[in-house]
Design a protein around this motif. Sequence first.
Motif, PDB file in Angstrom:
ATOM      1  N   ALA A 104      24.506  31.288  39.359  1.00  0.00           N
ATOM      2  CA  ALA A 104      25.582  31.787  39.930  1.00  0.00           C
ATOM      3  C   ALA A 104      25.820  33.349  39.973  1.00  0.00           C
ATOM      4  CB  ALA A 104      26.769  31.394  38.989  1.00  0.00           C
ATOM      5  N   GLY A 105      26.460  34.006  40.740  1.00  0.00           N
ATOM      6  CA  GLY A 105      26.679  35.373  40.601  1.00  0.00           C
ATOM      7  C   GLY A 105      27.850  35.742  41.041  1.00  0.00           C
ATOM      8  N   LEU A 106      28.220  36.950  40.830  1.00  0.00           N
ATOM      9  CA  LEU A 106      29.760  37.486  41.035  1.00  0.00           C
ATOM     10  C   LEU A 106      29.994  38.189  42.452  1.00  0.00           C
ATOM     11  CD1 LEU A 106      30.656  38.749  37.407  1.00  0.00           C
ATOM     12  CD2 LEU A 106      31.280  36.638  38.397  1.00  0.00           C
ATOM     13  N   ARG A 107      30.726  37.702  43.161  1.00  0.00           N
ATOM     14  CA  ARG A 107      31.238  38.513  44.432  1.00  0.00           C
ATOM     15  C   ARG A 107      32.738  39.172  44.110  1.00  0.00           C
ATOM     16  NH1 ARG A 107      32.898  34.454  47.570  1.00  0.00           N
ATOM     17  NH2 ARG A 107      31.907  35.185  49.707  1.00  0.00           N
ATOM     18  N   THR A 108      32.571  40.501  44.341  1.00  0.00           N
ATOM     19  CA  THR A 108      33.605  41.505  43.678  1.00  0.00           C
ATOM     20  C   THR A 108      34.488  41.972  44.981  1.00  0.00           C
ATOM     21  OG1 THR A 108      32.320  41.830  41.478  1.00  0.00           O
ATOM     22  CG2 THR A 108      34.065  43.409  42.354  1.00  0.00           C
ATOM     23  N   PHE A 109      35.621  41.593  45.012  1.00  0.00           N
ATOM     24  CA  PHE A 109      36.717  41.973  45.991  1.00  0.00           C
ATOM     25  C   PHE A 109      37.654  43.128  45.532  1.00  0.00           C
ATOM     26  CE2 PHE A 109      35.017  37.745  46.919  1.00  0.00           C
ATOM     27  CZ  PHE A 109      34.847  37.736  48.104  1.00  0.00           C
TER      28      PHE A 109
ATOM     29  N   VAL B 106      39.521  57.250  35.189  1.00  0.00           N
ATOM     30  CA  VAL B 106      39.781  57.293  36.540  1.00  0.00           C
ATOM     31  C   VAL B 106      40.673  56.163  36.732  1.00  0.00           C
ATOM     32  CG1 VAL B 106      38.939  57.041  39.064  1.00  0.00           C
ATOM     33  CG2 VAL B 106      37.897  58.538  37.289  1.00  0.00           C
ATOM     34  N   ARG B 107      41.779  56.004  37.467  1.00  0.00           N
ATOM     35  CA  ARG B 107      42.431  54.824  37.850  1.00  0.00           C
ATOM     36  C   ARG B 107      41.699  53.843  38.596  1.00  0.00           C
ATOM     37  NH1 ARG B 107      48.277  55.508  40.992  1.00  0.00           N
ATOM     38  NH2 ARG B 107      48.659  53.302  41.208  1.00  0.00           N
ATOM     39  N   PRO B 108      41.631  52.592  37.968  1.00  0.00           N
ATOM     40  CA  PRO B 108      40.966  51.374  38.568  1.00  0.00           C
ATOM     41  C   PRO B 108      41.601  50.865  39.820  1.00  0.00           C
ATOM     42  CG  PRO B 108      41.869  50.578  36.450  1.00  0.00           C
ATOM     43  CD  PRO B 108      42.257  52.184  36.627  1.00  0.00           C
ATOM     44  N   LEU B 109      40.511  50.101  40.661  1.00  0.00           N
ATOM     45  CA  LEU B 109      41.304  49.576  41.872  1.00  0.00           C
ATOM     46  C   LEU B 109      41.848  48.325  41.913  1.00  0.00           C
ATOM     47  CD1 LEU B 109      38.188  50.556  44.136  1.00  0.00           C
ATOM     48  CD2 LEU B 109      40.205  51.854  43.774  1.00  0.00           C
ATOM     49  N   GLY B 110      41.648  47.476  40.812  1.00  0.00           N
ATOM     50  CA  GLY B 110      42.072  46.115  40.724  1.00  0.00           C
ATOM     51  C   GLY B 110      41.060  45.281  41.368  1.00  0.00           C
ATOM     52  N   LEU B 111      40.011  45.551  41.126  1.00  0.00           N
ATOM     53  CA  LEU B 111      38.753  44.821  41.513  1.00  0.00           C
ATOM     54  C   LEU B 111      38.833  43.250  40.916  1.00  0.00           C
ATOM     55  CD1 LEU B 111      35.955  47.308  41.326  1.00  0.00           C
ATOM     56  CD2 LEU B 111      36.991  46.593  43.346  1.00  0.00           C
ATOM     57  N   GLU B 112      38.363  42.400  41.534  1.00  0.00           N
ATOM     58  CA  GLU B 112      38.329  40.878  41.243  1.00  0.00           C
ATOM     59  C   GLU B 112      36.920  40.456  41.404  1.00  0.00           C
ATOM     60  OE1 GLU B 112      41.629  38.313  42.192  1.00  0.00           O
ATOM     61  OE2 GLU B 112      43.067  39.927  42.486  1.00  0.00           O
ATOM     62  N   PRO B 113      36.048  40.410  40.061  1.00  0.00           N
ATOM     63  CA  PRO B 113      35.055  39.626  40.366  1.00  0.00           C
ATOM     64  C   PRO B 113      35.149  37.956  40.605  1.00  0.00           C
ATOM     65  CG  PRO B 113      35.032  40.771  38.356  1.00  0.00           C
ATOM     66  CD  PRO B 113      36.369  40.796  38.745  1.00  0.00           C
TER      67      PRO B 113
END
Length: 374
Positions: free
Chosen positions: A302-307, A212-219
């Motif tokens: 630390a943790g990841l916030r994914t946009f 499936v085509r990815p959305l371009g998410l940025e963690p």
Amino acid sequence: MAEISDILIIGGGIAGLSAAAALSEQARVIVLEAEEQIGFHSSGRSATMLHYFLGDRLVRELTLASRGFFEDPPDGFTDAPLGHAMPVLIHAREDEREELDQLEADIALFARMDRLDRAGVAELCPLLKDDARYGIADRNGFRLDPHALLQGNLRQLRNHEGELHEKARVASIKRANGCWQISTERGDVYSAPILVNAAGAWADAIARLAGVRPLGLEPKRRTIITFDAPPGIELDGLPFAKTVGEELYFAPESGRLFASPMDEVPSEPTDAQPDEYEMALAAHRMEERTIVKVERIHSRWAGLRTFTPDRHPAVGFAPDAEGFFWLAGQGGFGLQTSPMMARIAASLISGNAWPINDVTEAELSPGRFFGQMA
Ligand SMILES: Cc1cc2nc3c(=O)[nH]c(=O)nc-3n(C[C@H](O)[C@H](O)[C@H](O)COP(=O)(O)OP(=O)(O)OC[C@H]3O[C@@H](n4cnc5c(N)ncnc54)[C@H](O)[C@@H]3O)c2cc1C
């Protein structure tokens, strides 16, 4: 033999579990979580605050629409409260005053704010230095309990005969005969017509596995440190205090204080670890803005916030793959918006009525990244 369900959800964080709790009312749901415990990644590492100073109008609408759930959860959801009251204070120096005025105007629709002068700021947060001249305070702020929230959703899932499978890292995904066929690293096989991708920072990787085509998410990594408060400071009653810009927040935490330099360091999807630089930055900014001396860092994480590319979450079926449902990109607001996000997912998958007036399906649709409307 494949284990068969109506809906498979990848990810046992708050996104996956809250959607699972909602969807399992009408369907047989299995959640697959790679780790040994739920909430191991972002959902267990947050600042746990519900407030309206995150994101923009859309995020605030989702937060406002979720708040009632935390204060009055459904019957049987939890024996423990899902949080407790904690005021939120946004403070500003003279040169930040205009920014504060703008923020106050933006928030007015969502929360009743008190405007504070220097004396009011000092009364609410005696730790701040004298240059914190102005403030706005939401006296009805709410500190969430992520453990109670995760466990409550899990309990609802199980009450509805749904299942959580831990140590079930998804390794391959194929579509055959109208169903998604999923294999885990351990070799277990699952099959369902609908697959919900709630894999947090890994959601694009899951899409790629499924073709499936990815959305371009940025963690993006964010760091938190804890340290002692100065002697004689009464921690009860201290607010969650944040600079008007994205510089620093701090709040009481288990008999100490915690602080974050509000870092957003691009990262691969990973078990995020705090970096020395951001820890030092948190201590530095704490000493710059407050009377606290950070003598010793007690703990850190630390943790990841994914946009997503527009920093709004993506909720909806993928335009390019039947039965592939996105529930990703919750950025820094995934806990506080989770009840409404789960209801939206249930509306789109189970056909329930659309649950929120001021947010449209198109605004959340994954297709918006490929030039398609919902
Ligand atoms: C420092 C920090 C402060 C924050 N502060 C706040 C706050 O104050 N308020 C707020 O609302 N939000 C806050 N957030 C944001 C919030 O934590 C996130 O938006 C939310 O936790 C995202 O939930 P999730 O379920 O999408 O992701 P996660 O909790 O990361 O869950 C995704 C899960 O998918 C699993 N997974 C990945 N790949 C696979 C695979 N192949 N197979 C099986 N499982 C897989 C992972 O193991 C993981 O458990 C903060 C975040 C951070 C890091």
